[in-house]
Design a protein around this motif. Structure first.
Motif, mmCIF file in Angstrom:
data_model
loop_
_atom_site.group_PDB
_atom_site.id
_atom_site.type_symbol
_atom_site.label_atom_id
_atom_site.label_comp_id
_atom_site.label_asym_id
_atom_site.label_seq_id
_atom_site.Cartn_x
_atom_site.Cartn_y
_atom_site.Cartn_z
ATOM 1 N N ARG A 36 -24.272 1.384 -18.019
ATOM 2 C CA ARG A 36 -25.706 2.086 -18.489
ATOM 3 C C ARG A 36 -25.435 3.283 -19.144
ATOM 4 N N PHE A 37 -24.248 3.783 -18.730
ATOM 5 C CA PHE A 37 -23.599 5.320 -19.397
ATOM 6 C C PHE A 37 -22.675 5.220 -20.381
ATOM 7 N N CYS A 47 -13.195 5.594 -14.154
ATOM 8 C CA CYS A 47 -13.877 6.388 -13.289
ATOM 9 C C CYS A 47 -14.006 5.737 -11.766
ATOM 10 N N ILE A 48 -14.052 4.253 -12.013
ATOM 11 C CA ILE A 48 -14.128 3.638 -10.617
ATOM 12 C C ILE A 48 -13.013 3.909 -9.913
ATOM 13 N N VAL A 49 -11.623 3.993 -10.309
ATOM 14 C CA VAL A 49 -10.453 4.241 -9.791
ATOM 15 C C VAL A 49 -10.725 5.610 -9.175
ATOM 16 N N LEU A 76 -20.205 7.211 -9.132
ATOM 17 C CA LEU A 76 -19.629 6.655 -10.602
ATOM 18 C C LEU A 76 -20.517 7.555 -11.641
ATOM 19 N N ASN A 77 -21.608 7.629 -11.274
ATOM 20 C CA ASN A 77 -22.636 8.369 -12.422
ATOM 21 C C ASN A 77 -22.005 9.673 -12.681
ATOM 22 N N THR A 82 -18.770 13.532 -15.950
ATOM 23 C CA THR A 82 -17.366 14.503 -16.001
ATOM 24 C C THR A 82 -16.595 14.112 -17.056
ATOM 25 N N ASN A 83 -16.319 12.770 -17.154
ATOM 26 C CA ASN A 83 -15.368 12.166 -17.972
ATOM 27 C C ASN A 83 -15.784 12.264 -19.340
#
Length: 92
Positions: A36-37, A47-49, A76-77, A82-83
């Motif tokens: 979605r992002f 990001c999941i890690v 995660l959002n 941030t990433n």
């Protein structure tokens, strides 16, 4: 609801198998949610890690009243935002 309470309790106690189980149950949902992002699957995976590393690192300060899925999705959002912000700074 009971599962969430059990997951949180085991996680707080340091049960590594619980993290593995939460990971296996939720990664497909998180990948779909992450899209979605961003359409960049590498960013989503990274990001999941980070979400799971943070989950383990901060396990003793978790709010036991929340749900696992909502916690993971919100994390995660935030991690994706941030990433993306860091990537924009690197380009500037």
């Amino acid at each position: 609801m009971k599962n969430d309470e059990l997951f949180w309790q085991k996680l707080i106690e340091g049960d590594k198998n619980t993290v593995k189980e939460i990971f296996q149950l939720n990664v497909p949902l998180l990948v779909k949610y992450g899209r979605r992002f961003t359409s960049n699957d590498a960013i989503i995976d990274e990001c999941i890690v980070e979400v799971f590393l943070d989950l383990w690192k901060n396990r003793q300060t978790l709010d036991k009243k929340g749900t696992v899925k909502i916690y993971l999705m919100e994390s995660l959002n935030q991690q994706i935002k941030t990433n993306q912000g860091q990537r924009q700074l690197k380009r500037a």
